[in-house]
Design an enzyme around this catalytic site. Structure first.
Site, PDB file in Angstrom:
ATOM      1  N   LYS A 263       9.866   4.811   7.182  1.00 59.99           N
ATOM      2  CA  LYS A 263      10.140   3.916   6.087  1.00 59.99           C
ATOM      3  C   LYS A 263      11.578   4.254   5.719  1.00 59.99           C
ATOM      4  O   LYS A 263      10.657   5.571   5.154  1.00 59.99           O
ATOM      5  CB  LYS A 263       9.344   3.446   5.528  1.00 59.99           C
ATOM      6  CG  LYS A 263       8.097   2.921   6.108  1.00 59.99           C
ATOM      7  CD  LYS A 263       6.702   2.893   5.645  1.00 59.99           C
ATOM      8  CE  LYS A 263       5.209   1.699   5.776  1.00 59.99           C
ATOM      9  NZ  LYS A 263       3.853   1.718   4.856  1.00 59.99           N
TER      10      LYS A 263
ATOM     11  N   HIS B 210      -3.300  -5.581   2.290  1.00 61.94           N
ATOM     12  CA  HIS B 210      -2.235  -6.865   2.839  1.00 61.94           C
ATOM     13  C   HIS B 210      -3.336  -8.186   2.952  1.00 61.94           C
ATOM     14  O   HIS B 210      -2.717  -9.154   3.735  1.00 61.94           O
ATOM     15  CB  HIS B 210      -2.067  -6.403   4.334  1.00 61.94           C
ATOM     16  CG  HIS B 210      -0.868  -5.432   4.150  1.00 61.94           C
ATOM     17  ND1 HIS B 210      -0.442  -4.434   5.161  1.00 61.94           N
ATOM     18  CD2 HIS B 210      -0.548  -4.656   3.143  1.00 61.94           C
ATOM     19  CE1 HIS B 210       0.572  -3.829   5.184  1.00 61.94           C
ATOM     20  NE2 HIS B 210       0.404  -3.515   3.934  1.00 61.94           N
TER      21      HIS B 210
ATOM     22  N   ASP C 127      -4.056   0.876  11.889  1.00 59.55           N
ATOM     23  CA  ASP C 127      -3.833   1.478   9.941  1.00 59.55           C
ATOM     24  C   ASP C 127      -4.547   1.491   8.845  1.00 59.55           C
ATOM     25  O   ASP C 127      -4.513   0.234   8.600  1.00 59.55           O
ATOM     26  CB  ASP C 127      -2.615   1.114   9.789  1.00 59.55           C
ATOM     27  CG  ASP C 127      -1.991   1.873   8.804  1.00 59.55           C
ATOM     28  OD1 ASP C 127      -2.664   2.796   7.880  1.00 59.55           O
ATOM     29  OD2 ASP C 127      -0.787   1.126   7.796  1.00 59.55           O
TER      30      ASP C 127
ATOM     31  N   GLU D  74       1.597  -8.884   7.560  1.00 63.40           N
ATOM     32  CA  GLU D  74       2.294  -9.170   8.283  1.00 63.40           C
ATOM     33  C   GLU D  74       2.018  -9.715   9.754  1.00 63.40           C
ATOM     34  O   GLU D  74       2.485  -9.648  10.872  1.00 63.40           O
ATOM     35  CB  GLU D  74       2.051  -7.322   8.948  1.00 63.40           C
ATOM     36  CG  GLU D  74       2.318  -6.537   7.052  1.00 63.40           C
ATOM     37  CD  GLU D  74       2.013  -4.834   7.522  1.00 63.40           C
ATOM     38  OE1 GLU D  74       1.491  -4.575   8.594  1.00 63.40           O
ATOM     39  OE2 GLU D  74       2.523  -4.185   6.884  1.00 63.40           O
TER      40      GLU D  74
ATOM     41  N   GLU E 228      -3.101   5.534  12.061  1.00 64.21           N
ATOM     42  CA  GLU E 228      -2.541   5.588  10.975  1.00 64.21           C
ATOM     43  C   GLU E 228      -3.383   5.858  10.121  1.00 64.21           C
ATOM     44  O   GLU E 228      -4.370   4.695   9.735  1.00 64.21           O
ATOM     45  CB  GLU E 228      -0.967   4.801  11.268  1.00 64.21           C
ATOM     46  CG  GLU E 228      -0.160   5.414  10.042  1.00 64.21           C
ATOM     47  CD  GLU E 228       0.365   3.814   9.568  1.00 64.21           C
ATOM     48  OE1 GLU E 228       0.949   3.187  10.656  1.00 64.21           O
ATOM     49  OE2 GLU E 228       1.088   3.114   8.591  1.00 64.21           O
TER      50      GLU E 228
ATOM     51  N   ASP F 104       1.447   8.339   7.348  1.00 63.21           N
ATOM     52  CA  ASP F 104       2.167   7.599   6.297  1.00 63.21           C
ATOM     53  C   ASP F 104       2.315   8.178   4.535  1.00 63.21           C
ATOM     54  O   ASP F 104       3.040   8.420   4.433  1.00 63.21           O
ATOM     55  CB  ASP F 104       1.625   5.580   7.077  1.00 63.21           C
ATOM     56  CG  ASP F 104       2.245   5.280   5.858  1.00 63.21           C
ATOM     57  OD1 ASP F 104       3.836   5.165   5.704  1.00 63.21           O
ATOM     58  OD2 ASP F 104       1.657   3.550   5.851  1.00 63.21           O
TER      59      ASP F 104
ATOM     60  N   HIS G  32       8.621  -1.642   9.434  1.00 55.62           N
ATOM     61  CA  HIS G  32       9.003  -2.175   8.530  1.00 55.62           C
ATOM     62  C   HIS G  32       7.688  -1.713   7.007  1.00 55.62           C
ATOM     63  O   HIS G  32       7.265  -1.224   7.314  1.00 55.62           O
ATOM     64  CB  HIS G  32       8.759  -3.595   9.083  1.00 55.62           C
ATOM     65  CG  HIS G  32       7.219  -3.693   9.508  1.00 55.62           C
ATOM     66  ND1 HIS G  32       6.502  -5.379   9.161  1.00 55.62           N
ATOM     67  CD2 HIS G  32       6.037  -2.720   9.667  1.00 55.62           C
ATOM     68  CE1 HIS G  32       5.189  -4.498   9.217  1.00 55.62           C
ATOM     69  NE2 HIS G  32       4.940  -3.221   9.383  1.00 55.62           N
TER      70      HIS G  32
ATOM     71  N   GLU H 190      -5.053  -2.768   9.248  1.00 52.58           N
ATOM     72  CA  GLU H 190      -4.100  -2.793  10.290  1.00 52.58           C
ATOM     73  C   GLU H 190      -4.625  -2.739  11.277  1.00 52.58           C
ATOM     74  O   GLU H 190      -5.065  -1.387  11.878  1.00 52.58           O
ATOM     75  CB  GLU H 190      -2.636  -2.581  10.194  1.00 52.58           C
ATOM     76  CG  GLU H 190      -2.184  -2.730   9.298  1.00 52.58           C
ATOM     77  CD  GLU H 190      -0.920  -2.078   8.927  1.00 52.58           C
ATOM     78  OE1 GLU H 190       0.077  -1.419  10.230  1.00 52.58           O
ATOM     79  OE2 GLU H 190      -0.370  -1.568   8.092  1.00 52.58           O
TER      80      GLU H 190
ATOM     81  N   SER I 123       0.638  -0.984  -0.226  1.00 49.05           N
ATOM     82  CA  SER I 123      -0.022   0.103   0.535  1.00 49.05           C
ATOM     83  C   SER I 123       1.164   0.811   0.314  1.00 49.05           C
ATOM     84  O   SER I 123       1.383   2.149   1.285  1.00 49.05           O
ATOM     85  CB  SER I 123      -0.663  -0.137   1.171  1.00 49.05           C
ATOM     86  OG  SER I 123       0.069   0.056   2.218  1.00 49.05           O
TER      87      SER I 123
ATOM     88  N   LYS J 139       6.531  -0.399  14.182  1.00 49.40           N
ATOM     89  CA  LYS J 139       6.220  -0.586  13.787  1.00 49.40           C
ATOM     90  C   LYS J 139       6.163  -2.147  13.533  1.00 49.40           C
ATOM     91  O   LYS J 139       6.855  -1.635  12.393  1.00 49.40           O
ATOM     92  CB  LYS J 139       4.935  -0.341  13.567  1.00 49.40           C
ATOM     93  CG  LYS J 139       3.592  -0.780  12.657  1.00 49.40           C
ATOM     94  CD  LYS J 139       2.572  -0.029  12.080  1.00 49.40           C
ATOM     95  CE  LYS J 139       2.474   0.383  10.291  1.00 49.40           C
ATOM     96  NZ  LYS J 139       1.514   0.343   9.388  1.00 49.40           N
TER      97      LYS J 139
HETATM   98  P1  PGA Z   1       2.732  -1.261   3.162  1.00 57.61           P
HETATM   99  O1  PGA Z   1       1.943  -1.334   4.315  1.00 57.61           O
HETATM  100  O2  PGA Z   1       3.985  -1.991   3.558  1.00 57.61           O
HETATM  101  O3  PGA Z   1       2.312  -2.707   1.722  1.00 57.61           O
HETATM  102  O4  PGA Z   1       2.870  -0.053   2.610  1.00 57.61           O
HETATM  103  C1  PGA Z   1       2.758  -0.359   5.516  1.00 57.61           C
HETATM  104  C2  PGA Z   1       1.808   0.177   6.091  1.00 57.61           C
HETATM  105  O5  PGA Z   1       1.129   1.114   5.667  1.00 57.61           O
HETATM  106  O6  PGA Z   1       1.762   0.872   7.323  1.00 57.61           O
HETATM  107 ZN    ZN Z   2       0.719   2.770   6.687  1.00 58.03          ZN
END
Ligand code: PGA
Ligand code: ZN
Length: 431
Positions: free
Chosen positions: A339, A156, A243, A206, A287, A314, A367, A165, A43, A390
């Site tokens: 990230k 996911h 999230d 995840e 998030e 994010d 991650h 999430e 995502s 996270k």
């Molecule tokens: P992604 O998901 O690594 O698929 O972007 C993690 C997140 O959205 O925090």
């Molecule tokens: Zn996110």
């Protein structure tokens, strides 16, 4: 000549989804080596640095990374040879200049980040320090509270849940090792509850379970039940974070909760939903509750809940100081998800964190949904001292590798280690 980079080599390896990614090995003139693996999101935010893929449909459905590997081997290696491995900022600046684009679309952010991280590792080893001390200094000693994603939906998982999430946050534990235990025990109690209700316990990307729930809210109810059944107090011992990754269900200016059959919502209705959930459940962090292009929605969401809980951006920031500054100016959130591969180098990631600190914002080291055995972010989280990480469920080795590395770090720090609740306001259960 110690401290100088001799060469960098990259190979194509697999990530946790079975897709190709890069592993980069850097050798210093002293013979010391450092290696790093690059993660990959699903995502992804629109403005993320570019993950270079071959596009050759005959290999890995076009997802091969041989061109990015070759960029390391043929283009980058000779250009960085001779640079001081202990000057990360200079190396990363050189990598930026070599690529010449804002988003690493020429050489690939996967190639660039692999080199940037591997050099940091090699330099840490050569200096005889753990990576978290090398990057964070001798005072780095804050272990992060984990946000453990135990129920997966959205991009996911292939289920009926729109939100990506649902996480448990063992913020009441006395130390990291105990936090991990609280989290793992809650995860197992959740598995039992799901089985008793006839739900599947297959896991998503995840490591969280991915059952076909009847609504997005049922996930919050299940988490409170799992926390209680594991013997913990919801909100005090173990809280909840979500999230939704709302960019992934933002359609023509509205939020389309079609997977769960709950129809379309406006930004205002989404904000109301989160307000309601914050009253009903021990939520400490939301998030990407709104989509990355919905800056107005983010600001309204922060105005309504920002004084009570952590509002994290994010996709909207993609670890980029340009967007984080806009978020600070418009009060779009009060925290940032960090990230490394969204921005491309270790130094730029550290700059993004410095900006968060300056604004008094929280930040969460994260991650990606596609991960590897590399636990770089565990050291990075301790180095940066933000007190939050996270990195998925306590399940699937690519997730557990990070948690296990944090156990080692806590042991190494001994009585110097600090573990504390990073949330300003205690969770309200509202019950
Ligand atoms: P992604 O998901 O690594 O698929 O972007 C993690 C997140 O959205 O925090
Ligand atoms: Zn996110």
């Amino acid at each position: 000549m110690t401290g100088k980079i001799a060469h960098a080599r990259a190979i194509e390896i697999l990530d946790s989804r079975g897709n190709p990614t890069l592993k980069v090995y850097v050798t210093l003139s002293s013979g010391v080596t450092g290696a790093a693996c690059v993660p990959s999101g699903a995502s992804t935010g629109e403005n993320e640095a570019v993950e270079l893929r071959d596009g050759d449909a005959h290999r890995y459905g076009g997802k091969g990374v041989l061109i990015a590997a070759e960029n390391v081997n043929a283009n980058i290696s000779s250009k960085i040879a001779g640079l001081d491995a202990h000057d990360q900022a200079k190396l990363d600046q050189m990598l930026r200049e070599l690529d010449g684009t804002d988003n690493y679309s020429k050489l690939g952010a996967n190639a660039i980040l692999g080199v940037s991280m591997a050099v940091a590792r090699a330099a840490a080893t050569e200096s005889g320090q753990s990576l978290y001390h090398y990057l964070g200094g001798q005072n780095a000693r804050v272990l992060p509270v984990p946000m453990m994603n135990v129920l997966n939906g959205g991009k996911h998982a292939a289920n009926s849940v729109d939100f990506q999430e649902y996480m448990i946050v063992p913020l009441g534990a006395p130390n990291f090792a105990e936090a991990l235990r609280y989290g793992a025990e809650t995860y197992h109690s959740l598995a039992g509850i799901l089985r008793n209700r006839g739900y599947g316990t297959a896991v998503g990307d995840e490591g969280g379970f991915a059952p076909n729930l009847i609504s997005n809210e049922e996930a919050c109810e299940l988490l409170v039940e799992a926390i209680t059944q594991a013997g913990y107090e919801p909100g005090t011992d173990v809280a909840i974070a979500i999230d939704p990754a709302a960019s992934s269900f933002y359609v023509k200016g509205e939020y389309d909760l079609n997977r769960s059959g709950q129809g379309r919502r406006t930004a205002e209705e989404m904000c109301q939903l989160y307000e309601l959930w914050t009253k009903k459940y021990p939520l400490v962090s939301i998030e990407d509750g709104l989509a990355e292009m919905d800056w107005k929605g983010f600001a309204a969401h922060t105005a309504s809940l920002g004084a009570k809980i952590q509002i994290v951006g994010d996709d909207i920031y993609v670890t980029n100081t340009k967007f984080i500054q806009r978020g600070i100016d418009t009060k779009a959130s009060n925290a940032v998800l960090i990230k490394l591969n969204q921005i491309g180098t270790v130094s730029q990631t550290i700059e993004a964190i410095a900006l968060c600190r300056k604004a008094g914002w929280n930040f969460v080291i994260s991650h990606r949904s596609g991960e590897t055995e590399d636990a770089f972010i565990a050291d990075f989280a301790v180095a940066m001292g933000g007190g939050q990480i996270k990195t998925g469920a306590p399940c699937r080795s690519e997730r557990v590798a990070k948690y296990n590395r944090l156990l080692e770090i806590e042991l190494e720090l001994g009585s110097k280690a600090i573990f504390k609740n990073p949330f300003k306001v205690p969770a309200t259960t509202g019950r």
